[in-house]
Design a protein around this motif. Structure first.
Motif, PDB file in Angstrom:
ATOM      1  N   THR A 145       0.818  -0.959   0.034  1.00  0.00           N
ATOM      2  CA  THR A 145      -0.293   0.034   0.057  1.00  0.00           C
ATOM      3  C   THR A 145       0.929   1.244   0.038  1.00  0.00           C
ATOM      4  O   THR A 145       1.597   1.270   0.796  1.00  0.00           O
ATOM      5  CB  THR A 145      -0.982  -0.185   1.137  1.00  0.00           C
ATOM      6  N   ILE A 146       0.795   2.181  -0.895  1.00  0.00           N
ATOM      7  CA  ILE A 146       1.591   3.251  -1.139  1.00  0.00           C
ATOM      8  C   ILE A 146       0.601   4.400  -1.590  1.00  0.00           C
ATOM      9  O   ILE A 146      -0.106   4.382  -2.572  1.00  0.00           O
ATOM     10  CB  ILE A 146       2.557   3.043  -2.204  1.00  0.00           C
ATOM     11  N   ASN A 147       0.698   5.337  -0.633  1.00  0.00           N
ATOM     12  CA  ASN A 147      -0.162   6.370  -0.789  1.00  0.00           C
ATOM     13  C   ASN A 147      -1.744   6.198  -1.184  1.00  0.00           C
ATOM     14  O   ASN A 147      -2.285   6.711  -1.955  1.00  0.00           O
ATOM     15  CB  ASN A 147       0.403   7.466  -1.949  1.00  0.00           C
ATOM     16  N   GLY A 148      -2.332   5.295  -0.393  1.00  0.00           N
ATOM     17  CA  GLY A 148      -3.579   4.896  -0.489  1.00  0.00           C
ATOM     18  C   GLY A 148      -4.016   3.604  -1.174  1.00  0.00           C
ATOM     19  O   GLY A 148      -4.381   2.672  -0.630  1.00  0.00           O
ATOM     20  N   PRO A 149      -3.640   3.684  -2.538  1.00  0.00           N
ATOM     21  CA  PRO A 149      -4.091   2.383  -3.235  1.00  0.00           C
ATOM     22  C   PRO A 149      -3.287   1.034  -2.863  1.00  0.00           C
ATOM     23  O   PRO A 149      -2.064   1.473  -2.380  1.00  0.00           O
ATOM     24  CB  PRO A 149      -3.641   2.860  -4.828  1.00  0.00           C
TER      25      PRO A 149
END
Length: 160
Positions: free
Chosen positions: A144-148
């Protein structure tokens, strides 16, 4: 007499078949297989879940530059990793080989945990081992990177 010959033939066939080698059958622990081979990525796909049912698949290998497709990865017996640029480098100034961090097999050798020293965006990653034999290492991991959230499956093939 016929039954005796048939039985002898059946035993001979069974013995011959049991001696056949299967090059994909592991010849030891997963750790020994992992460290005795050099690996090259041959497939990598991801599905990014943006939420609200929006999941977009990507073929990462298809967009990977050729200069990265020939890179060779080694899992050394001292539990460190080594990346080799292969035949082509993306930049002539790049070193041929780079130490990449450390690795370990965890959870009964069902997961591969990697700690990266040269990648500030991903410092540690734990992947499920989907397949590991003398020819193939296939892993799956979720990030999970910056939300997605993305689920990535990468296949490595052993190289001579």
């Amino acid at each position: 007499m016929f039954m005796k010959k048939l039985l002898t033939l059946s035993i001979a066939i069974a013995l011959f078949a049991s001696c056949k080698k299967d090059s994909s059958t592991p010849a030891g622990s997963k750790e020994s297989i992992l460290t005795s081979k050099k690996w090259e990525i041959t497939a990598s796909t991801t599905s990014i879940d943006y939420g609200n049912g929006l999941v977009i698949p990507y073929d990462l290998y298809a967009v990977m530059p050729a200069c990265q497709q020939d890179n060779i990865y080694s899992f050394l017996s001292d539990h460190t990793t080594l990346s080799d640029e292969g035949a082509t480098k993306c930049s002539p100034a790049d070193p041929q080989q780079t130490a990449g961090g450390s690795w370990q097999l965890i959870n009964n050798e069902t997961q591969l945990k990697s700690d990266f020293t040269n990648n500030p965006s991903i410092q540690s990653l734990t992947a499920d081992i989907l397949q590991l034999d003398n020819n193939t290492l296939k892993i799956k991991y979720v990030t999970t990177i910056n939300g997605p959230t993305s689920e990535t499956t990468t296949t490595y093939t052993s190289v001579p």
